[in-house]
Design a protein around this motif. Sequence first.
Motif, PDB file in Angstrom:
ATOM      1  N   THR A 108      67.397  11.913  74.909  1.00 13.70           N
ATOM      2  CA  THR A 108      66.932  13.293  75.033  1.00 13.70           C
ATOM      3  C   THR A 108      66.913  13.901  73.638  1.00 13.70           C
ATOM      4  O   THR A 108      67.118  13.210  72.638  1.00 13.70           O
ATOM      5  N   TYR A 109      66.709  15.210  73.579  1.00 14.91           N
ATOM      6  CA  TYR A 109      66.639  15.895  72.289  1.00 14.91           C
ATOM      7  C   TYR A 109      67.890  16.729  72.014  1.00 14.91           C
ATOM      8  O   TYR A 109      67.869  17.674  71.226  1.00 14.91           O
ATOM      9  N   TYR A 141      67.655   5.717  67.167  1.00 15.52           N
ATOM     10  CA  TYR A 141      66.608   6.501  67.832  1.00 15.52           C
ATOM     11  C   TYR A 141      65.443   5.564  68.161  1.00 15.52           C
ATOM     12  O   TYR A 141      64.882   4.940  67.261  1.00 15.52           O
ATOM     13  N   THR A 146      62.354   7.818  75.217  1.00 17.78           N
ATOM     14  CA  THR A 146      62.094   9.206  75.612  1.00 17.78           C
ATOM     15  C   THR A 146      60.838   9.343  76.471  1.00 17.78           C
ATOM     16  O   THR A 146      60.582  10.405  77.024  1.00 17.78           O
ATOM     17  N   SER A 154      62.333  17.423  79.292  1.00 19.48           N
ATOM     18  CA  SER A 154      61.934  17.405  77.879  1.00 19.48           C
ATOM     19  C   SER A 154      61.879  18.832  77.325  1.00 19.48           C
ATOM     20  O   SER A 154      62.322  19.096  76.197  1.00 19.48           O
ATOM     21  N   GLY A 158      64.413  20.106  74.530  1.00 18.06           N
ATOM     22  CA  GLY A 158      63.853  20.524  73.255  1.00 18.06           C
ATOM     23  C   GLY A 158      64.236  21.943  72.876  1.00 18.06           C
ATOM     24  O   GLY A 158      64.518  22.233  71.703  1.00 18.06           O
ATOM     25  N   ALA A 161      67.671  21.878  71.555  1.00 16.34           N
ATOM     26  CA  ALA A 161      67.678  21.441  70.163  1.00 16.34           C
ATOM     27  C   ALA A 161      67.275  22.585  69.229  1.00 16.34           C
ATOM     28  O   ALA A 161      67.914  22.809  68.182  1.00 16.34           O
ATOM     29  N   LEU A 189      59.429  20.792  66.767  1.00 14.90           N
ATOM     30  CA  LEU A 189      59.615  20.851  68.216  1.00 14.90           C
ATOM     31  C   LEU A 189      58.649  21.844  68.871  1.00 14.90           C
ATOM     32  O   LEU A 189      58.122  21.579  69.958  1.00 14.90           O
ATOM     33  N   ARG A 206      56.108  12.580  71.103  1.00 11.42           N
ATOM     34  CA  ARG A 206      57.503  12.180  71.337  1.00 11.42           C
ATOM     35  C   ARG A 206      58.191  11.844  70.015  1.00 11.42           C
ATOM     36  O   ARG A 206      59.365  12.188  69.802  1.00 11.42           O
ATOM     37  N   ALA A 209      58.948  15.115  68.271  1.00 18.54           N
ATOM     38  CA  ALA A 209      60.051  15.829  68.914  1.00 18.54           C
ATOM     39  C   ALA A 209      61.394  15.179  68.598  1.00 18.54           C
ATOM     40  O   ALA A 209      62.391  15.878  68.351  1.00 18.54           O
ATOM     41  N   LEU A 210      61.442  13.846  68.604  1.00 19.70           N
ATOM     42  CA  LEU A 210      62.700  13.158  68.309  1.00 19.70           C
ATOM     43  C   LEU A 210      63.108  13.382  66.857  1.00 19.70           C
ATOM     44  O   LEU A 210      64.294  13.563  66.554  1.00 19.70           O
ATOM     45  N   ALA A 213      64.508  16.848  66.749  1.00 21.86           N
ATOM     46  CA  ALA A 213      65.844  16.881  67.341  1.00 21.86           C
ATOM     47  C   ALA A 213      66.887  16.319  66.391  1.00 21.86           C
ATOM     48  O   ALA A 213      68.013  16.824  66.311  1.00 21.86           O
TER      49      ALA A 213
END
Length: 346
Positions: A108-109, A141, A146, A154, A158, A161, A189, A206, A209-210, A213
Amino acid sequence: MRVVFGDGTLAQLPVEAERLEMTRILVLSTPEQRDQAGDILAHLGKRAIGSFDRATMHTPVEITEQALAVVRDKVVDGILSVGGGSTIGLGKAIALRTDLPQIAVPTTYAGSEMTPIIGETKDGEKLTQRTRKVLPETTVYDVSLTLSLPPAISATSGMNAIAHAVEALYAEERNPIISLMAEAAIRALADALPMIVAKPDDRDARHQALYGAWLCGIALGSVGMALHHKLCHVLGGSFNLPHAPTHTVVLPHAVAYNAKGAPDAMRRIASALGAEDAAQGLYDLAQRLGAPLSLAGIGMREADIEQAVAQAAARPYPNPRPIEAAALRRLLQNAYSGQRPAGEHA
């Protein structure tokens, strides 16, 4: 900490375990992520001696004690946590008590893997502490993990985060480098999450976003927390509200509360969001993502607001605006009803 970031990086787990001299690894997960834990066990082969799949949000001490019994019984020499903040929090709680090395595999984030912070719940109260003993030695990671995260989760993960980066911008210990990272994290994000909600299998979104995060977690772990995190710790620990949705709902209102006390932070948050107002921009982002907007909608009772105010005011975190009970009550009442926060100059 060593960080391995990319797509397909799970294949490197055996190498990372060997580097840390782990030969009897316990894999941690929540019940919902039992299958992902099984995949991790397969990657580790003979180095894994089993799994513990009872990780729970807010890291209850009684669950940690159950996991510790398994650690002792199986003579575990390393922990691997696969999941979000609940699972990584359990890994931290075990490391705090045993000093065992950890590998974190976030799905997850949440960002917990990047912070020396642990929050544990006991007797209906969530208490946090900061110690480098709980930092994982390695974080892996893998964007592919994800892809199965549902859009609704998500979104709130997010937003959770983003809350870390937002508070880093007005934390008491803030500094220019972490502020640069925090602003970049919010922007990453804010751009990626709407794309993920629209197309959950978008690997580029994705990835972005990762990455965001990761930055958010570093920001939180490098400086401090303020009112927003205090409120969420109270609401989660004392009233068992879901972690990420609580952060999502409270964040715009906590930012509105602090707007006049941290004008530079507000400008940077608004810029990263592409909005005119920081608090309203955060609210509008959550609304665009279809995320929850009210505490009532995630299970809080209006009758509990007074107790939450008392607990948050009793041992406050450092904050750019003084903690005033009446103003705090208004903040929580607005968050309870889910109304759009007033603009900074209202």
